[in-house]
Motif scaffolding. Sequence first.
Motif, PDB file in Angstrom:
ATOM      1  N   THR A 141       0.825  -1.211   0.000  1.00 25.19           N
ATOM      2  CA  THR A 141       0.000   0.000   0.000  1.00 25.19           C
ATOM      3  C   THR A 141       0.854   1.253   0.000  1.00 25.19           C
ATOM      4  O   THR A 141       1.944   1.273   0.566  1.00 25.19           O
ATOM      5  N   ASP A 144      -3.825   3.769   1.086  1.00 21.97           N
ATOM      6  CA  ASP A 144      -5.270   3.550   1.166  1.00 21.97           C
ATOM      7  C   ASP A 144      -5.692   2.098   0.974  1.00 21.97           C
ATOM      8  O   ASP A 144      -6.618   1.633   1.633  1.00 21.97           O
ATOM      9  N   THR A 145      -5.020   1.362   0.087  1.00 25.39           N
ATOM     10  CA  THR A 145      -5.336  -0.066  -0.075  1.00 25.39           C
ATOM     11  C   THR A 145      -5.171  -0.786   1.257  1.00 25.39           C
ATOM     12  O   THR A 145      -5.981  -1.649   1.620  1.00 25.39           O
ATOM     13  N   SER A 222      -4.727  -4.374  -6.728  1.00 25.77           N
ATOM     14  CA  SER A 222      -5.512  -4.441  -7.972  1.00 25.77           C
ATOM     15  C   SER A 222      -4.919  -5.468  -8.941  1.00 25.77           C
ATOM     16  O   SER A 222      -5.441  -5.662 -10.035  1.00 25.77           O
ATOM     17  N   ASN A 258      -1.372   3.402  -9.690  1.00 29.28           N
ATOM     18  CA  ASN A 258      -1.138   2.016 -10.064  1.00 29.28           C
ATOM     19  C   ASN A 258      -2.025   1.606 -11.240  1.00 29.28           C
ATOM     20  O   ASN A 258      -2.030   0.455 -11.646  1.00 29.28           O
TER      21      ASN A 258
HETATM   22  N1  LIG Z   1      -2.638   3.862  -4.061  1.00 29.65           N
HETATM   23  C1  LIG Z   1      -2.674   2.531  -3.578  1.00 29.65           C
HETATM   24  C2  LIG Z   1      -1.546   1.710  -4.102  1.00 29.65           C
HETATM   25  C3  LIG Z   1      -1.949   0.287  -4.342  1.00 29.65           C
HETATM   26  O1  LIG Z   1      -2.780   0.213  -5.418  1.00 29.65           O
HETATM   27  P1  LIG Z   1      -3.737  -1.000  -5.738  1.00 29.65           P
HETATM   28  O2  LIG Z   1      -4.936  -0.355  -6.306  1.00 29.65           O
HETATM   29  O3  LIG Z   1      -3.024  -1.860  -6.661  1.00 29.65           O
HETATM   30  O4  LIG Z   1      -4.078  -1.734  -4.469  1.00 29.65           O
HETATM   31  C4  LIG Z   1      -2.752   2.585  -2.063  1.00 29.65           C
HETATM   32  O5  LIG Z   1      -3.305   3.541  -1.572  1.00 29.65           O
HETATM   33  O6  LIG Z   1      -2.304   1.717  -1.363  1.00 29.65           O
END
Ligand SMILES: N[C@@H](CCOP(=O)(O)O)C(=O)O
Length: 469
Positions: A141, A144-145, A222, A258
């Motif tokens: 992360t 946010d993830t 993701s 990402n």
């Molecule tokens: N901006 C994201 C980074 C991870 O992206 P993801 O969509 O592949 O989980 C975060 O906040 O952690």
Amino acid sequence: MKYLSTRGGMQPQSFSDILLMGLAPDGGLALPESYPQISRSQLDAWRGLSYAELAFEIIRLFATDIPEADLKDIVSRTYTAAVFGSEAITPVKRLSDGLVILELSNGPTLAFKDMAMQLLGNLFEYVLAKKGQSLNILGATSGDTGSAAEYAMRGKKGINVFMLSPDGLMSAFQRAQMFSLQDANIHNIAIKGMFDDCQDIVKAVQNDHAFKAKYQIGTVNSINWARVVAQVVYYFKGYFNATSSNDEQVSFCVPSGNFGNVCAGHIARQMGLPVQRLIVATNENDVLDEFFRTGVYRPRGTANTYVTSSPSMDISKASNFERFVFDLLGRDGAAVKALWADVDAGKGFDLSARLSDAAGKFGFVSGKSSHADRLATIRAVDASDGVVVDTHTADGIKVARELRLPGETVVCLETALPAKFADTIREALDRDPPRPAGFDGLEDLPQKVVVFDADAAKVKAFVEQTLAG
Ligand SMILES: N[C@@H](CCOP(=O)(O)O)C(=O)O
Ligand SMILES: Cc1ncc(COP(=O)(O)O)c(C=O)c1O
């Protein structure tokens, strides 16, 4: 519906299988064999549906191995006013200059990640119970993830979360959201490096097939197709909310890092949603903007990745970009495999010969924003509309205002609430951002985290020791 890998080396798999799989065995990302096509009459029928009803209609096209009654139950338990703050789930507001803001951040952790992660938690629980399996999630992360995944998975039977984050680079609120969780199944690991280092470790562990199988390692990033498909839903809902008829077109402006969020927009457009353009907005970490302007993709190392005031987008290797390139190259897995061999060797690639397709056929354009732009946009939106936007959403609004065409309806995706980034809001507005109920004193709670160098072996050892109890 069966799924294949962007690198062409995976036997077709079911939705439930790829849900637990993470990276494909050939290192690629899972994608459906084809995108379901939505007819005009289906679109007309969907316009009046509630969020949960619409989510069911869309997800059932992809999750064809989950019985419909079970899927309906999962989706209707997920998208509730109790979890997302209103019956609308993703309301829109119109700014005085006509830009539409699609609110995606009213879930438990105040960022758009909740939209997919809440569903993922419920899907994992359902599929794991059916298969009699457990899952150890290793995630990365930038802010946010991590909290969205931990809030969605905390206390869930048969699931452990190991979450890597860049040491000291998230906001104080983001850190506190994650590190204050004391649940026995949540494990936070701060990595001395940036988000890309964390994501590299996740991919390295995913590519250690023996370790992955032994410890049942899954992913919530993701990388996981279910994350992307859940995000497709709000493009449809945002379209219906921003228009009064299915004769209209809209464009979406998406703060990007990402490439997972805008990838969902790309898929909605491929399914037939009337989307004029997909506007990619980056911060100072502008590999994606560079690609959509030049056709050259040059992922950068940690030393050349900036620490910015929209920290969740401090990403220089956009994982999901591979899914788009697969489509851009006519779904040629061998070509994608060759390009990503170059990426993995620290080089980039040049697809300038395909740039006209990226814009013409797929509708992509891009722009970028800086710290000064962010501050100016936060101030301007507050002054004109009395709305405080977060730093990432501000990047999107800045780029949307710059690129909007006459008569174009642009929907800007709100990706987080300003409470998560108080320092920059104070710098812009000289006051604290509004703080939603339930978060008072968050930063004062005791925190639980271990700190490691950016070393996949250390992370694997930690997972092993923790699971050994
Ligand atoms: N901006 C994201 C980074 C991870 O992206 P993801 O969509 O592949 O989980 C975060 O906040 O952690
Ligand atoms: C607040 C916020 N905005 C934007 C992004 C970028 O989204 P994506 O990584 O899907 O491009 C992220 C991280 O994913 C985020 O957390």
